[in-house]
Design an enzyme around this catalytic site. Structure first.
Site, PDB file in Angstrom:
ATOM      1  N   GLU A   1      46.732  -9.372  50.428  1.00 55.22           N
ATOM      2  CA  GLU A   1      45.863  -9.974  51.445  1.00 55.22           C
ATOM      3  C   GLU A   1      46.701 -11.025  52.158  1.00 55.22           C
ATOM      4  O   GLU A   1      46.964 -12.099  51.618  1.00 55.22           O
ATOM      5  CB  GLU A   1      44.642 -10.626  50.783  1.00 55.22           C
ATOM      6  CG  GLU A   1      43.663 -11.153  51.810  1.00 55.22           C
ATOM      7  CD  GLU A   1      42.737 -12.258  51.296  1.00 55.22           C
ATOM      8  OE1 GLU A   1      41.699 -12.477  51.922  1.00 55.22           O
ATOM      9  OE2 GLU A   1      43.062 -12.922  50.290  1.00 55.22           O
TER      10      GLU A   1
ATOM     11  N   ASP B   1      44.980 -11.070  45.917  1.00 54.69           N
ATOM     12  CA  ASP B   1      44.205 -12.064  46.650  1.00 54.69           C
ATOM     13  C   ASP B   1      45.113 -13.193  47.157  1.00 54.69           C
ATOM     14  O   ASP B   1      46.016 -13.639  46.447  1.00 54.69           O
ATOM     15  CB  ASP B   1      43.160 -12.632  45.681  1.00 54.69           C
ATOM     16  CG  ASP B   1      42.143 -13.519  46.359  1.00 54.69           C
ATOM     17  OD1 ASP B   1      41.503 -13.044  47.312  1.00 54.69           O
ATOM     18  OD2 ASP B   1      41.988 -14.679  45.939  1.00 54.69           O
TER      19      ASP B   1
HETATM   20  C1  NOJ Z   1      39.980 -13.957  49.477  1.00 62.98           C
HETATM   21  C2  NOJ Z   1      38.829 -13.159  48.951  1.00 62.98           C
HETATM   22  O1  NOJ Z   1      38.729 -11.959  49.667  1.00 62.98           O
HETATM   23  C3  NOJ Z   1      37.611 -14.039  49.093  1.00 62.98           C
HETATM   24  O2  NOJ Z   1      36.420 -13.330  48.848  1.00 62.98           O
HETATM   25  C4  NOJ Z   1      37.767 -15.216  48.159  1.00 62.98           C
HETATM   26  O3  NOJ Z   1      36.673 -16.094  48.360  1.00 62.98           O
HETATM   27  C5  NOJ Z   1      39.067 -15.975  48.441  1.00 62.98           C
HETATM   28  N1  NOJ Z   1      40.188 -15.104  48.627  1.00 62.98           N
HETATM   29  C6  NOJ Z   1      39.390 -16.918  47.301  1.00 62.98           C
HETATM   30  O4  NOJ Z   1      39.808 -16.201  46.188  1.00 62.98           O
END
Ligand code: NOJ
Length: 537
Positions: free
Chosen positions: A282, A223
């Site tokens: 990500e 993440d």
């Molecule tokens: C990216 C995640 O995909 C999302 O759902 C989340 O709210 C944020 N990062 C914070 O962790």
């Protein structure tokens, strides 16, 4: 590769003979709250996922990516982790995870977990300790605590906003009851950013990685993988876009700081002890050179490419997205990735116009994605052609709704639980009277049960497309060549011999030479209607 040989490869722990398993895998993203509920509380769980593995095997995917299931107060549905080495009771316990991994492996499915290294819940033992300890303490150094500005310290330490709305800082009360320091949270106030300059933050993550990898997990989706390192002086920034929630610009000081690469190297060193494990970042970074830096041989294996989630229904925009996706990884010979949707963006059926037209376009676009070299991520429910749901205010749960002062509805509309069977909600998702977010009655036409029986359904299209992608030699080769095509269309060819044609225009077009392998819509002779795609060999 057949499902049987995949099962053998997973359970024996043997590497694939030539390429790593993840390079061109089809990943299925399971949003655990919304996939299947086993215990009747209206919220999906790990035993629910396990009970539906047969479905995923039938769909033909290679791997599951599970959104966070670690212990969490659920302020951001699991992205606020209070114990990274435990399972939240909402989803089950450690033995449920063990059972899921074992059963998935027996079926030839890999399991990738979500890892949240940028921040922890304010209920995490570290944050509680930081609250109890004073300014300058060891416990506070694991986070970004600062004194406030202004004569009485009542203004935030800098002008950074939170991605979920409001300031990125919250002031605490010191143990003696006086107004105290501020801590940084780029997301919700319940998600305190960790200080990655602190050695213990690094070693604790290594411990977490090994904890799950030793259980047989096949890797991690990381993440906010471009966000962990912050500039040490936490400078003010004068370029904030007004109200840019859930997004950011390239010069945003909260993200993509060069020091983040050392963190990825540390993560990779651990993963290299588990040669089949994959790290998928990500990475919301548009610049190709900077994106590719994350995919150097000692960093991540894969990174999400979000261009297709941003491109509208426009052949030129789709082509540009594909070109960008390929160019972004070319310099480092990494594998590209393709994503049409996930739990953070509107579902593709809705983005492409909704209704029958949106569904037709979404069907066409999965043929584009699955025709490309690289890994493909399918968000649960996309294979059923689910649209976003317009939810009433009172059921909204995404923190963005409240944090934005109820101006942004947030992401709940794409997170509504899956319809499995039957003629009315909750459609077999749960034995409770209703699911945690209400499913619309119209989804009776989109249940798994209905679509499995219907050869023309979106689910049948996905199954056939994934099967062909696994079986046919025409999908070979890491490159694509573009064909000349009429306005509003695109066509590309894989070196193995597969041609993919997309008609995003308004009039039917003639297909090029070749036998039709699969089409997203019914064809009349050799004519491809608008809002459709076809594969030819
Ligand atoms: C990216 C995640 O995909 C999302 O759902 C989340 O709210 C944020 N990062 C914070 O962790």
């Amino acid at each position: 590769m057949t499902p049987v040989s995949r099962a053998a490869a997973v359970s024996s722990g043997r590497p694939e003979p030539t390429t790593p398993w993840w390079r061109d895998a089809v990943f299925y993203q399971v949003y655990p709250r919304s996939f299947a509920d086993s215990d009747g509380d209206g919220i999906g769980d790990l035993a629910g996922v396990r009970s539906r593995l047969g479905y995923l095997e039938l769909l033909g995917v290679d791997a599951i990516w599970l959104n966070p299931v670690m212990r969490s107060p659920m302020a951001d549905h699991g992205y606020d982790v209070s114990d990274p080495r435990d399972i939240d009771p909402m989803f089950g316990d450690i033995s449920d995870l063990d059972d899921l991994v074992a059963d998935a492996h027996a079926r030839g499915l890999r399991v990738v977990m979500d890892l949240v290294p940028n921040h922890v819940s304010t209920e995490h033992a570290w944050f509680r300790e930081a609250l109890r300890s004073g300014p300058g303490s060891r416990a506070r150094r694991r986070f970004h605590f600062r004194d406030g500005r202004g004569p009485d310290g009542s203004e935030p330490p800098n002008n950074w906003p939170s991605l979920f709305g409001g300031p990125a800082w919250t002031r605490i009360t010191e143990p003696d009851g006086t107004p105290g320091q501020w801590y940084l949270h780029v997301f919700a106030p319940q998600q305190a950013d960790l200080n990655w300059d602190d050695a213990e933050v690094v070693t604790d993550l290594e411990k977490t990685l090994r904890f799950w990898l030793d259980k047989g997990v096949d890797g991690f989706r990381i993440d906010v993988a471009h966000g962990m390192a912050k500039p040490s002086d936490l400078p003010d920034h004068d370029g904030w876009e007004a109200n840019e929630l859930l997004g950011h610009s390239p010069d945003d000081p909260r993200f993509n700081n060069p020091e983040v690469h050392d963190i990825h190297r540390r993560i990779r060193q651990v993963l290299d002890d588990y040669p089949e494990a994959v790290a998928i970042g990500e990475i919301w970074v548009d610049d190709h050179e900077r994106f590719a830096e994350y995919l150097r041989p000692d960093e991540l294996h894969l990174a999400f490419d979000f261009h297709l989630t941003l491109a509208g229904w426009d052949a030129d925009a789709v082509r540009l997205s594909v070109e960008k996706g390929l160019a972004a990884v070319a310099a480092v010979q990494a594998s590209p990735t393709w994503t049409l949707s996930n739990h953070d963006v509107d579902r593709e059926v809705t983005r492409y116009g909704g209704g029958a037209v949106g569904s037709a376009r979404a069907r066409a676009m999965i043929l584009v994605a699955l025709a490309l070299p690289g890994a493909v991520f399918v968000y649960n429910g996309a294979e059923l052609g689910l649209p976003n749901v317009d939810l009433p205010d009172e059921v909204l749960q995404d923190p963005v709704w409240e944090r934005s002062g109820r101006t942004e509805r947030g992401r709940d509309g794409c997170r509504v639980p899956l319809p499995w069977e039957g003629g009315e909600p909750p459609f077999g998702f749960t034995s409770a009277p209703s699911a945690w977010l209400p499913q619309p009655p119209e989804w009776r036409a989109l249940t798994v049960e209905k679509q499995l029986e219907d050869t023309g359904s979106t689910l049948s299209l996905y199954r056939r497309a994934i099967e062909l992608r696994h079986e046919r030699a025409e999908f070979a080769g890491d490159e694509i060549g573009w064909y000349g095509s009429p306005p509003g269309c695109l066509a590309f060819r894989r070196p193995g011999g597969l041609t993919c044609v997309l008609n995003a225009g308004k009039v039917p077009v003639e297909l090029p030479d070749g036998a039709v392998l699969l089409a997203s819509a019914s064809l009349t002779g050799r004519t491809l209607p608008p809002d459709a795609a076809a594969w030819l060999v």
